[in-house]
Design an enzyme around this catalytic site. Structure first.
Site, mmCIF file in Angstrom:
data_model
loop_
_atom_site.group_PDB
_atom_site.id
_atom_site.type_symbol
_atom_site.label_atom_id
_atom_site.label_comp_id
_atom_site.label_asym_id
_atom_site.label_seq_id
_atom_site.Cartn_x
_atom_site.Cartn_y
_atom_site.Cartn_z
ATOM 1 N N ALA A 1 -2.013 1.931 -3.165
ATOM 2 C CA ALA A 1 -2.784 0.715 -2.889
ATOM 3 C C ALA A 1 -4.128 1.170 -2.350
ATOM 4 O O ALA A 1 -4.197 1.839 -1.320
ATOM 5 C CB ALA A 1 -2.053 -0.150 -1.873
ATOM 6 N N SER A 2 -5.192 0.843 -3.038
ATOM 7 C CA SER A 2 -6.524 1.306 -2.657
ATOM 8 C C SER A 2 -6.946 0.716 -1.316
ATOM 9 O O SER A 2 -6.428 -0.310 -0.869
ATOM 10 C CB SER A 2 -7.555 0.917 -3.719
ATOM 11 O OG SER A 2 -7.215 1.464 -4.969
#
Length: 396
Positions: free
Chosen positions: A102-103
């Site tokens: 998840a950025s």
């Protein structure tokens, strides 16, 4: 939203959005703030994530066993690893390598801003990940205008499950994102959540005239930079970079190349010369320097070798081509005021000569940074340029 946020979740959300606004340099646009509040990041993270410690080694963090640590990671402006080793956990924990994540929220919303979306636009997302980005897009544009494609079947299913659980039903496709998704083309925007070394032309051909392609850029020399291309009438796409972003490389563009397995062989007889160019001036130098060199050198990569067990050599810098056909090694003897470095080169190309020429070009052009570079993509290949597309060279 499926359930109301708790008081702790609301406070953590406010803090995270404030951090994102500081990163952006302005308050988040109201439409993206509403999307964020409707799609809390923690609802898209799996119960097991991996976090890095002071030694940068990834260690698992399970929500059931470490709820506070898991919650803190979910509401921190940092990337969170959600899969390692393509879903196959290694026997040795030190071999854990991130393969999906998840950025960081700040870069998520920066990219959403760069897309410059308007109601009714249709978007193709390359790399579904947790589904969080697709949820934000769906909240803004509506489910029917969002398609997300993911190469890993387990990751695709996680994204679909997360999206559905939070009330979103965009089109989630399990497939090779490098091919785009022609079944629902054309799109107004194509956005990649993985880095790429080359823009697949399918993304260009599946984008409407005047539409945009946004992708994190990577080349063998350095990773970093967001590339935004606009599609023109002749099927050509051209655009510039926004500096500093780092994503996992698209799986179909990975390169499994090892220095002493695939490049440097025992029977190689290199030529010897000397150079006045400090190897640290081109490798592990400032981001702006390496970004420029990467665009001039194209298919070259480097690796440091400290204490290489070679008489009189303290540190060696290796430079090689991505096809492994040529290499160079630059030696430092440990002296504080070295003026000349020993250079070894092998193969049809003189790689250190190429590095010297690229560095001199950078100096001669007033040390340009990422904001002065651009890229043009056609069905025949990629052309890099400085300041204007007329000042171009083929990207090797």
């Amino acid at each position: 939203m499926t359930t109301q946020l708790s008081t702790d979740e609301q406070a953590a959300m406010r803090g995270l959005l404030q951090t994102v606004s500081r990163f952006l340099g302005h308050e988040m646009a109201l439409e993206w703030r509403k999307a964020a509040e409707a799609t809390p990041r923690h609802r898209f993270l799996p119960d097991r994530i991996w976090l890095s410690g002071d030694d940068d080694q990834l260690t698992p963090c399970d929500r059931d066993h470490e709820p506070d640590r898991w919650f803190a990671a979910a509401h921190t402006d940092k990337p969170v690893v959600t899969q390692i080793n393509d879903g196959q956990e290694p026997e040795n924990p030190s071999d854990a390598l991130p393969s999906s994540s998840a950025s960081a929220p700040s870069i998520v919303f920066k990219m959403l801003e760069l897309l410059d979306l308007a109601p009714g636009m249709r978007v193709l997302e390359i790399g579904s990940g947790t589904g969080f980005n697709a949820a934000l897009l769906s909240h803004r544009l509506g489910d029917t205008n969002v398609t997300t494609i993911e190469i890993d079947p387990a990751v695709a299913e996680l994204a679909r499950s997360n999206l559905n659980a939070n009330g979103y039903v965009p089109s989630v496709v399990h497939g090779d994102g490098s091919l785009g998704w022609g079944a629902e083309a054309p799109y107004d925007r194509v956005v990649a959540t993985c880095s790429i070394k080359r823009i697949p032309y399918a993304w260009i051909s599946q984008t409407r005239l005047g539409g945009a392609v946004l992708a994190p850029w990577e080349n063998p020399w350095i990773c970093g930079g967001l590339l935004r291309l606009t599609v023109g009438e002749d099927g050509t796409a051209t655009g510039r970079y926004t500096p500093d972003s780092a994503f996992m490389l698209m799986r179909t563009q990975r390169l499994d190349l090892r220095l002493f397995r695939d490049v440097v062989m025992d029977d190689h007889i290199p030529t010897e010369s000397t150079s006045t160019l400090d190897p640290w001036a081109v490798a592990d130098s400032e981001f702006e320097t390496q970004f420029a060199l990467g665009h001039r050198l194209g298919d070259l990569w480097y690796a440091w070798h400290h204490a290489p067990d070679v008489d009189g050599v303290e540190t060696r810098l290796w430079v090689a081509t991505t096809d492994g056909s040529s290499w160079a090694a630059v030696d430092w003897d440990g002296a504080e005021s070295t003026e000349r470095y020993t250079v070894w080169q092998h193969g049809p190309r003189r790689l250190w000569n190429e590095v010297e020429a690229a560095h001199q070009w950078w100096l001669d052009h007033d040390r340009p940074g990422p904001d002065r570079f651009g890229l043009t993509v056609t069905s025949k290949g990629h052309t890099a340029w400085l300041d204007h597309p007329a000042n171009a060279w083929p990207l090797r």
